[in-house]
Design an enzyme around this catalytic site. Structure first.
Site, PDB file in Angstrom:
ATOM      1  N   HIS A  52       0.820  -1.208   0.000  1.00 32.82           N
ATOM      2  CA  HIS A  52       0.000   0.000   0.000  1.00 32.82           C
ATOM      3  C   HIS A  52       0.866   1.275   0.000  1.00 32.82           C
ATOM      4  O   HIS A  52       0.589   2.225  -0.725  1.00 32.82           O
ATOM      5  CB  HIS A  52      -0.935  -0.028   1.214  1.00 32.82           C
ATOM      6  N   GLU A  55       2.106   1.831  -3.385  1.00 34.34           N
ATOM      7  CA  GLU A  55       1.084   2.418  -4.272  1.00 34.34           C
ATOM      8  C   GLU A  55       1.144   3.955  -4.178  1.00 34.34           C
ATOM      9  O   GLU A  55       1.036   4.656  -5.190  1.00 34.34           O
ATOM     10  CB  GLU A  55      -0.293   1.863  -3.871  1.00 34.34           C
ATOM     11  N   HIS A  56       1.320   4.478  -2.970  1.00 35.48           N
ATOM     12  CA  HIS A  56       1.480   5.939  -2.820  1.00 35.48           C
ATOM     13  C   HIS A  56       2.750   6.425  -3.536  1.00 35.48           C
ATOM     14  O   HIS A  56       2.740   7.447  -4.203  1.00 35.48           O
ATOM     15  CB  HIS A  56       1.600   6.321  -1.339  1.00 35.48           C
ATOM     16  N   GLU A 131      -3.199   8.054   7.304  1.00 36.92           N
ATOM     17  CA  GLU A 131      -4.231   7.185   6.734  1.00 36.92           C
ATOM     18  C   GLU A 131      -4.615   6.088   7.737  1.00 36.92           C
ATOM     19  O   GLU A 131      -5.786   5.708   7.845  1.00 36.92           O
ATOM     20  CB  GLU A 131      -3.743   6.586   5.407  1.00 36.92           C
TER      21      GLU A 131
END
Lengths: 417, 418
Positions: A52, A55-56, A131
C-alpha cells in the site's frame, strides 16, 4: 491477435504482459489501468504495509517525471485517476476521453518504474500514518480490517493492508525497491482497458511502453487455509453502536460455484429486499446489515456486518445465525432466487455502462477465472444458477459457525449471551 | 449530442428528459420540495421520517410488495432527503421503465404510513443517528452545518435530531406528505434510454390526476458569521472542516467558482494537496470544493490530521486560503483545471444516474436545464481574469467558519490569538 473491431479479447505481449480489453462502441471515454497481482498477502511481517505504501510512492516520480509532473499531466489530460491496494491486488487506472489514451498509457506505464526518492519516501511515511489514524476513526472500515486478521491468520490473507505505524516507520526504502522489482513484473500484471479504443493501435503501444520491464515473481505463494471460528470482541466505550462483522469460508475465486455464492449472499443479506433486510433492518433492529461474498486465490469468504444499538446487537446476532441456518437447510425459494438473479444481471448491465467499472470487472474476472467474460456470458452464468446450486455451495461452505469481530460498548459475554 | 426535453402537465408538474445514445439503462426520479428546512423547529426529523416511510407501504401495496416488485424488474431504487427536497429515484434497464413508473408513482402519491412500520422505521432512524456519532468525519460536517447556518433553516440536520424523532406522530407525517407533495412543488426527470412521447404519456397516466397547489415557502439567504468552533472528542485524528460564502446556483461565475475551488483543493495537483500532503505529509485526506446553494453557495475545505500535526495543518490551510484570495490563480493553473472540469463534465454524460441528478438539481435551483454542449461553451468562454475577479469579490477566507472535532482545544489548534 485481436482485430481492430473485436469487442472482447485477451492478448499476451512478448514480455509476458497480459492485455484484457473490452471495446464499447458509442462511448467517448476509455478506462485504462494496470492490475498488479500483489498486495498485503505477499508481504513478510517485517515489511507489513509495503504494498500500500508503494502504491502511494508510485505517484511520487520516475526517471522522466517528478511527482508534480505526474499529477499535473493526469489533470491536464482531464483524467479521472486513482489507485487502490487490497489483500492480493494493487490497481492503478485513469479514465480519459479517447484521444488522450496514448498519453494516459505512457504515463501509467512510466509510473510502473518509480524512482522511490528517499526524501519523498520519508515525507510519505507521515501520510501513511495519517491514513492509519483516519481508518481508526471509521469503525466499519477498521472492523473489516481486523476481521480479516482474525479470520485468516496465520494465512497471509490476514495481513494488514495499511500495516502499523511501527512497521511503516521502520521500513527502509531498499526493501520497498526490492519488493517493487520482484512483484511488478510483466508476468504478474494485467493491462486492462474498456471503452473507446482500437486494438490495432493499442497493442503496439502497450508493447513499446512495457518493453524494458524485467521478469519477476508471478502469483501468490500457496498457503493452506484452515478456517476455524474465532471470537474477537473489542470493548470501546466511546462508541455508541455495537459494530459487528461475521465471516465464514466460501469458494475460491476460480471455482464454478462463485456465481451461486454471490446469489446466496444477496438472498441472505443484500442491502434491500433480502432475508436479513426484512428480519433485521426493516424491523429497526439495526441501522444497516449486509452480506457479501469475496473470492480470493485459493480461498474465499462470506462476510456479514451490521451496526446496532448495544441493546439490540445480541438479538440481531441470534437472528442472523438462525437465518443463515434456515437458508442453508431450506435453500431459497424459486421466486427469491429469480429476483436475486434479475438484480445481479441488472447491476451488471447498468454498471457495465461506466467504462471504469466495466474495466475492473473484465480484469477481475480474468484474474479469477483465467479468461475474459462478455456481459452476455456473465448474464448466462448468473441465470444458470439453480436452487440446488445455492444449497450445494452452502453445504460445502457452511455459514455457521462463524468468526465474530466486534467493537463497541459490549463485552464478549454481553454480545454472545 | 444528447437530446433534451421539457414539458409541463396541466396540473403543473414539470417533466424533464435527456436521451443518451448507446446506453441500455434509464434513470428516473422525482424531487419534491419537502426537505428538512420545513421541519418545525421542535420537529427536526419530520422530513426524513416521511421520506423513510414512502417505501413502507402504499394504499394498495405492502412494503414487501413494493420491494419484491421493484426487485423483480431489476430496479435499483432509493429515497433521500436534504435541506430542500425529498428525492425518489430508480435506475433500470430501459425496457422496464413503464412497469417501474407505475410502482414509483404509487410510492410517491399514496404512502399509507402503516403503524407497525412506523415504529420500526423510528427505531432505524434513531440507530442511524447514533451511528453518525461513531463517525467523526460525518459529525464534523454536522457541526459545521449547525454553526455555519446558525438561525437559518439549513442549520437543521437533514436526517433529524433524536429527541424530535422520538416524539413524531403518524398524523404529522401524513400531514407533511399531504401538504408538500403536490405537482407544483415537484419535478420529474428521466435520463438514458427512453422514448419521450411514451414517457410523457405514462406520466400523464400515473400523475395526470395528481392535485394540489401547495408550494414550499421560499427560503431566504443564510448569513454566516466568521468564527472558530472547536469540539473536544477522543478521536485518532483532528477533523477540521471550514466553509465561507460563495456564488449561488445559476450565477454567471458558477464555473469560475468550480475552477477556483479545484485549484485550491480539487485534486492531486491542487495547492492544498501539494502543500499539506505532498510537501509536509500532514494529512491523508485534504481538499476543497465549491458547494453551490440557492441564494449563496459556499467554499468548503476539509483536512484530517493527527492531533500533534493539527496546529501546523491549520496554519497551512489558513495560509493557502489567504494566498489564493490575495494572489489569485495563475494562467497555467487556470488552463489545467478548466480542462479538467471540461473533461469530467463530458465523461459524466455517460452515466444515466449522474445526468438524472444534474437535470433535477438544475431545475430545482435554476428553473432551467443545461445541455452538455452549453456547459462546454460556458467553460470555453471562461477567463482567468473572471476567476480572479470572483476571488476578490467572494474571498475564500471571508466570513470563514471553521469547525474542528478531536482531541485539541481551540488554543491548542489555532494558538492563543485565534
Amino acid at each position: 491477435m485481436a482485430k481492430g473491431n473485436d469487442l472482447l479479447s485477451v492478448e499476451r505481449l512478448s514480455n509476458g504482459l497480459t492485455v484484457v480489453g473490452q471495446r464499447m462502441p458509442g462511448v467517448e471515454s476509455v478506462a485504462v489501468g494496470f492490475h498488479v497481482r500483489t498486495g498485503s498477502r505477499d508481504e513478510s511481517p517485517d515489511v507489513a504495509g509495503v504494498s500500500h505504501f508503494l502504491e502511494h510512492m508510485m505517484f511520487k516520480g520516475t526517471e522522466r517525471r517528478s511527482a508534480l509532473d505526474i499529477s499535473r499531466e493526469f489533470e491536464q489530460m482531464g483524467a479521472e485517476f486513482n489507485a487502490f491496494t487490497w489483500v492480493e491486488s494493487t490497481v492503478y487506472y485513469a479514465r480519459v476521453l479517447g484521444d488522450q489514451l496514448p498519453h494516459a498509457l505512457d504515463l501509467l506505464a512510466d509510473m510502473m518504474r518509480p524512482k522511490l526518492d528517499p526524501q519523498e519516501f520519508t515525507t510519505e511515511k507521515g501520510v501513511i500514518i495519517e491514513e492509519i489514524a483516519r481508518s481508526e476513526d471509521q469503525p466499519t472500515h477498521d472492523l473489516i480490517h481486523k476481521l480479516f486478521a482474525t479470520f485468516f491468520s496465520p494465512h497471509p490473507l490476514g495481513n494488514s493492508v495499511l500495516g502499523t505505524e511501527e512497521s511503516i516507520r521502520a521500513l527502509p526504502v531498499e526493501r520497498m525497491r526490492d519488493y517493487q522489482l520482484r512483484r511488478y513484473s510483466p508476468n504478474n500484471m494485467v493491462l486492462g482497458i474498456a471503452g473507446n479504443f482500437d486494438w490495432d493501435r493499442l497493442l503496439p503501444l502497450a508493447e513499446e511502453k512495457s518493453r524494458p520491464w524485467g521478469e519477476g515473481e508471478s502469483g501468490h505463494a500457496a498457503a493452506e487455509f484452515r478456517p476455524e471460528p474465532r471470537v474477537a470482541v473489542e470493548v470501546r466505550s466511546n462508541l455508541q453502536q455495537e459494530h459487528v462483522a461475521l465471516a465464514s469460508a466460501g469458494p475460491d475465486q476460480a471455482s464454478d460455484e462463485t456465481w451461486a455464492a454471490e446469489l446466496a449472499a444477496a438472498i441472505l443479506g443484500d442491502s434491500s429486499g433480502s432475508r436479513l433486510y426484512w428480519e433485521v433492518a426493516q424491523k429497526g433492529l439495526a441501522d444497516s446489515i449486509e452480506t457479501e461474498y469475496y473470492g480470493f486465490d485459493g480461498a474465499g469468504m462470506f462476510l456479514s456486518y451490521y451496526s446496532a444499538s448495544p441493546e439490540k446487537a445480541p438479538e440481531v446476532l441470534r437472528i442472523v445465525r438462525s437465518e443463515m441456518e434456515r437458508l442453508a437447510s431450506e435453500g431459497p425459494t424459486e421466486e427469491e432466487l429469480e429476483r436475486a438473479k434479475v438484480k445481479a444481471v441488472s447491476d451488471a448491465v447498468i454498471g457495465g455502462e461506466a467504462t471504469h467499472r466495466r474495466m475492473f470487472e473484465v480484469v477481475d474476472l480474468y484474474v479469477a477465472k483465467g479468461r475474459a467474460l462478455s456481459l452476455d456470458e456473465i448474464t448466462r452464468a448468473i441465470e444458470s444458477v439453480k436452487v440446488e446450486d445455492v444449497l450445494r455451495v452452502l453445504s460445502r461452505y457452511p455459514l455457521t459457525p462463524f468468526t465474530v469481530q466486534a467493537a463497541g460498548p459490549l463485552s464478549e459475554p454481553e454480545l454472545l449471551g | 449530442m444528447p437530446e433534451q426535453y421539457t414539458d409541463t402537465l396541466s396540473n403543473g408538474l414539470v417533466l424533464l428528459g435527456e436521451r443518451i445514445e448507446g446506453v441500455r439503462s434509464a434513470a428516473v426520479g422525482f424531487f419534491v420540495g419537502a426537505g428538512s428546512s420545513y421541519d418545525p423547529d421542535d420537529r427536526n426529523g419530520l422530513a426524513h421520517f416521511t421520506e423513510a416511510m414512502l417505501l413502507e407501504g402504499t394504499t394498495s401495496r405492502s412494503s414487501r410488495q413494493i420491494s419484491e416488485q421493484l426487485d423483480s424488474l431489476g430496479v435499483r431504487y432509493s429515497t433521500s432527503v436534504d435541506a430542500e427536497v425529498i428525492a425518489l429515484s430508480g435506475v433500470m434497464v430501459g425496457t422496464k421503465l413503464e412497469s417501474a413508473l407505475e410502482i414509483l408513482t404509487d410510492v410517491l402519491l399514496h404512502p399509507s404510513f402503516p403503524e407497525q412500520e412506523l415504529e420500526q422505521t423510528r427505531s432505524s432512524i434513531l440507530q442511524e443517528l447514533r451511528h453518525e456519532e461513531d463517525e467523526p468525519m460525518v459529525q464534523v460536517r454536522n457541526v459545521l452545518r449547525k454553526v455555519y447556518y446558525d438561525g437559518h433553516p439549513y442549520s437543521k440536520r437533514p436526517n433529524g435530531e433524536p429527541d424530535a424523532v422520538q416524539g413524531l406522530r403518524r398524523d404529522e407525517l401524513v400531514e407533511h406528505h399531504e401538504h408538500y407533495f403536490s405537482p407544483a412543488n415537484a419535478v420529474c426527470a428521466v435520463a438514458g434510454d427512453f422514448d419521450w412521447d411514451a414517457f410523457r404519456r405514462l406520466i400523464e397516466r400515473y400523475l395526470g390526476s395528481w392535485r394540489g397547489e401547495a408550494r414550499a415557502p421560499e427560503i431566504g439567504p443564510p448569513s454566516p458569521t466568521a468564527q472558530i468552533h472547536v469540539e473536544s472528542r477522543q478521536t485518532q485524528q483532528e477533523h477540521i472542516a471550514a466553509a465561507s460564502p460563495s456564488v449561488p446556483y445559476g450565477h454567471p461565475d458558477y464555473y469560475a467558482a468550480v475552477v477556483a475551488s479545484d485549484v485550491l483543493g480539487g485534486g492531486m495537483s491542487s495547492r492544498l494537496f501539494e502543500e499539506v500532503r505532498e510537501k509536509r505529509g500532514l494529512a491523508y485526506q485534504v481538499g476543497a470544493a465549491y458547494a453551490p446553494g440557492r441564494h449563496l453557495g459556499s467554499w468548503r475545505v476539509y483536512a484530517g490530521t493527527t492531533p500533534e500535526k493539527a496546529p501546523q495543518t491549520y496554519s497551512v490551510l489558513m495560509q493557502e486560503l489567504g494566498r489564493i484570495d490575495s494572489e489569485g490563480i495563475s494562467e497555467e493553473e487556470f488552463e489545467r483545471f478548466r480542462g479538467l472540469a471540461r473533461s469530467h463534465i463530458l465523461m459524466s454524460g455517460e452515466s444515466t444516474g449522474a445526468r438524472l441528478r444534474s437535470l433535477l438539481t438544475s431545475w430545482w435551483y435554476e428553473r432551467r436545464i443545461r445541455s452538455l454542449a452549453e456547459v462546454r461553451e460556458r467553460l470555453d468562454a471562461l477567463t482567468q481574469d473572471q476567476v480572479n475577479a470572483l476571488l476578490k469579490q467572494w474571498p475564500m477566507s471571508g466570513q470563514l467558519v471553521v469547525c474542528a472535532l478531536g482531541p485539541n482545544t481551540k488554543e491548542g489548534l489555532v494558538g492563543a490569538n485565534g
